[in-house]
Design a protein around this motif. Structure first.
Motif, short mmCIF file in Angstrom:
data_model
loop_
_atom_site.label_atom_id
_atom_site.label_comp_id
_atom_site.label_asym_id
_atom_site.label_seq_id
_atom_site.Cartn_x
_atom_site.Cartn_y
_atom_site.Cartn_z
N ASP A 49 1.05 -1.37 -0.25
CA ASP A 49 0.34 0.11 0.04
C ASP A 49 1.04 0.90 0.12
O ASP A 49 0.30 2.42 0.37
N SER A 50 2.47 1.01 -0.07
CA SER A 50 2.99 2.59 -0.18
C SER A 50 2.32 3.21 -1.39
O SER A 50 2.40 2.34 -2.20
N THR A 51 2.81 4.32 -1.64
CA THR A 51 3.20 5.70 -2.16
C THR A 51 4.38 6.49 -2.48
O THR A 51 4.83 6.39 -0.81
N SER A 52 4.04 7.40 -2.75
CA SER A 52 4.62 8.85 -2.33
C SER A 52 4.57 9.77 -1.86
O SER A 52 5.48 10.94 -0.79
N GLU A 53 3.01 9.44 -1.02
CA GLU A 53 2.28 9.98 0.37
C GLU A 53 2.71 9.51 1.54
O GLU A 53 2.47 10.41 2.30
N ASN A 54 3.32 8.07 1.56
CA ASN A 54 3.74 7.62 3.16
C ASN A 54 4.48 6.82 2.90
O ASN A 54 5.13 6.57 3.98
N THR A 55 5.83 6.93 2.01
CA THR A 55 6.93 7.15 2.20
C THR A 55 7.98 7.68 1.32
O THR A 55 7.04 8.46 0.01
N LYS A 124 3.13 4.45 -8.36
CA LYS A 124 2.75 6.49 -7.39
C LYS A 124 4.13 6.33 -6.93
O LYS A 124 4.13 6.87 -5.22
N VAL A 125 5.66 5.73 -7.89
CA VAL A 125 6.94 6.18 -6.57
C VAL A 125 7.25 7.62 -6.73
O VAL A 125 6.36 8.23 -7.28
N SER A 126 7.68 7.76 -6.12
CA SER A 126 8.50 9.10 -5.34
C SER A 126 9.70 9.47 -6.82
O SER A 126 9.47 10.80 -7.25
N VAL A 127 10.06 8.28 -7.52
CA VAL A 127 11.06 8.65 -7.94
C VAL A 127 11.30 7.08 -9.06
O VAL A 127 11.51 6.35 -7.92
N VAL A 128 12.22 7.83 -9.99
CA VAL A 128 12.73 6.31 -11.04
C VAL A 128 14.09 6.22 -11.58
O VAL A 128 14.49 7.28 -11.82
N PHE A 144 7.33 8.26 -18.57
CA PHE A 144 7.06 9.05 -16.48
C PHE A 144 6.87 10.65 -17.17
O PHE A 144 6.16 11.05 -16.01
N THR A 145 6.99 11.56 -17.82
CA THR A 145 7.13 12.12 -18.26
C THR A 145 5.66 12.55 -17.73
O THR A 145 5.33 13.61 -17.64
N GLU A 146 4.61 12.50 -18.86
CA GLU A 146 3.35 12.60 -19.25
C GLU A 146 2.83 12.09 -17.66
O GLU A 146 1.73 13.05 -17.52
N ALA A 147 3.26 11.21 -16.60
CA ALA A 147 2.80 10.65 -15.38
C ALA A 147 2.92 11.42 -14.67
O ALA A 147 2.65 11.64 -13.35
N GLY A 148 4.40 12.45 -14.46
CA GLY A 148 4.78 13.22 -14.14
C GLY A 148 6.08 12.77 -12.93
O GLY A 148 5.51 13.05 -11.57
N ILE A 149 6.68 12.04 -13.31
CA ILE A 149 7.22 11.26 -12.59
C ILE A 149 9.04 11.21 -12.67
O ILE A 149 9.50 11.12 -13.75
N ASN A 357 7.59 13.99 -0.44
CA ASN A 357 8.53 13.15 -1.09
C ASN A 357 7.83 12.99 -2.75
O ASN A 357 8.23 11.16 -2.80
N SER A 358 6.52 13.88 -3.01
CA SER A 358 6.01 13.69 -4.58
C SER A 358 7.11 14.07 -5.08
O SER A 358 8.49 14.72 -5.95
N PRO A 359 7.02 13.41 -7.03
CA PRO A 359 7.69 13.51 -7.40
C PRO A 359 8.12 14.71 -8.33
O PRO A 359 9.09 15.38 -8.35
#
Length: 437
Positions: A49-55, A124-128, A144-149, A357-359
């Motif tokens: 359940d991890s995303t950039s919002e909680n980790t 919903k990763v913070s970074v790739v 990735f660009t379109e997704a804003g990551i 921790n958002s992209p």
């Protein structure tokens, strides 16, 4: 515009930044039992359940399969070691860092990287971190660009990726830097005529073009496989009798092989046709150990170039321990490990500077923490975080020794390592050239 400074440094000097940057890692990665050993590293896998919002969620798209799979272990180890060091120092914005890994495959089957990119976006990763192959990155960067990551590659060198997207960064220098260094090395060794064996891939042709330009600028000429001659071979080709025959028929002083796993089929053909392998030059895509592939002495005297400063013994030891603890295997290659470590650290520091921790936050602050605007130099995650919390601008200086990001999101400066093969077909670091892009 580019410039190359033919300034070589001793191994100890090159390793200084790496040694300083990893002081934290040596003591933070685990506590000792009776003062004699460190705790084992763990994989730090992301929860479902991890995303950039909680980790601080680090996704990777690195080669587990395909003809660049030999680069997977050092790159994955570099990211994993950075995640471990970040967590040992308290995480990012009060949250732990975790690792979500995918396979990039290679350019012969783009469906692998396409599926991995879709997965990372859904996660919903913070970074790739990745890819290793420039062609693979060109396949996924738009997604990735379109997704804003944010995507940070530790190994892409194709000039086509310079300034490609505001969400694409890299800690490896573009081929204009490596090609210039390689071309000057070839001419400086006294070679006037050069043949290329190069595959038809954006990495291959781009690096060939930059190398050829430096050879010509240095007074040499390309007699086979040059730009516009249509003599490239397709990726994943397995036999090279006709290509080698044609390349040698041009009577070159030196021969450059720009390929990936195809190199293992090219070398025996060169040997069979009587080529002196000491007059052969490789690049980062194939300058690896061939100890288990060919008879001892086959490649003795051949040379190759790999972007990046020589890894310090301390860095190698830490990477080796991480890989052994997590994978149960020995780490034998360290190519782009430092660049992978620094990519992860820069992303974590950008998130710290931005406060989440958002992209989008990472993208907005990456250039700043790299030192693009100046700032106080710092070599460890803890030291950099302390400066950020004190309201100061920083310039992170990690083991890869690259300069701050420029306006094309490329490192403004980087070292190109020059390696020479010993009598058991293993490349040994000899010197380095510092280049600016």
């Amino acid at each position: 515009m580019r410039e190359i400074s033919l300034r070589t440094r001793a191994l100890g000097g090159l390793a200084l930044a790496a040694s300083s940057a990893l002081v934290l890692a040596g003591c933070a990665s685990g506590s000792s039992d009776g003062g004699s050993s460190e705790a084992a590293y763990t994989a730090a896998e992301c929860a479902a359940d991890s995303t950039s919002e909680n980790t601080f969620k680090v996704g990777t798209i690195l080669p587990v399969t395909g003809n660049l799979a030999f680069l997977g272990p050092p790159e994955i180890a570099g990211v994993g070691l950075a995640v471990a060091d970040i967590n040992a120092a308290g995480g990012v914005n009060g949250m732990d860092a975790c690792l979500y890994q995918t396979d990039s495959g290679d350019s012969s089957d783009m469906s692998v990287s396409t599926a991995s990119a879709e997965d990372l976006i859904k996660q919903k990763v913070s970074v790739v971190i990745g890819a290793a192959s420039s062609s693979v990155s060109l396949n996924v960067v738009d997604s990735f660009t379109e997704a804003g990551i944010v995507q940070i590659s530790p190994a892409n060198t194709s000039a086509a990726l310079s300034g490609y997207s505001p969400f694409y960064f890299r800690t490896a220098p573009p081929d204009t830097v490596q090609g210039s260094a390689l071309g000057q090395l070839i001419v400086g060794d006294g070679n006037s005529t050069v043949s290329f064996l190069v595959f038809n891939d954006s990495y291959g042709t781009g690096l060939r073009d930059s190398t050829e330009a430096a050879i010509v600028e240095g007074g040499g000429s390309v007699v086979y496989g040059g730009k516009g001659k249509g003599q490239e071979f397709p990726p994943a080709q397995t036999t090279f009798s006709s290509e080698v025959t044609a390349a040698l028929a041009a009577n070159p002083d030196a021969l450059v092989v720009i390929a990936f796993d195809e190199t293992k089929a090219i070398i025996p053909e060169l040997v069979a046709q009587g080529w002196d392998m000491a007059n052969t030059y490789f690049t980062d895509g194939n300058t690896g150990s061939f100890e288990k592939d060919f008879e001892a002495g086959t490649l003795e005297g051949a040379q190759g170039t790999i972007p990046g400063a020589a890894p310090s013994d301390e860095l190698k030891a830490l990477l080796g321990k991480y890989w052994s603890d997590v994978q149960g295997e020995e780490l034998t290659d360290f190519s782009y490990a430092a660049e992978s470590y620094d990519s992860t650290m820069l992303a974590a520091l950008a998130a710290t500077l931005g406060g989440d921790n958002s992209p989008a936050t990472i993208q907005a602050n990456l250039a700043a923490v790299s030192g693009a605007n100046g700032g106080e130099k710092c070599t460890t995650y803890t030291a950099c975080v302390d400066l950020i919390k004190a309201g100061k601008d920083i310039q992170y200086q990690g083991p890869s020794s690259v300069g701050p990001f420029n306006d094309k999101n490329d490192p403004s400066s980087a070292f190109i390592g020059i390696y020479k093969y010993n009598d058991v077909n293993v490349p040994v670091w000899a010197s380095a050239v510092e280049g600016k892009s």
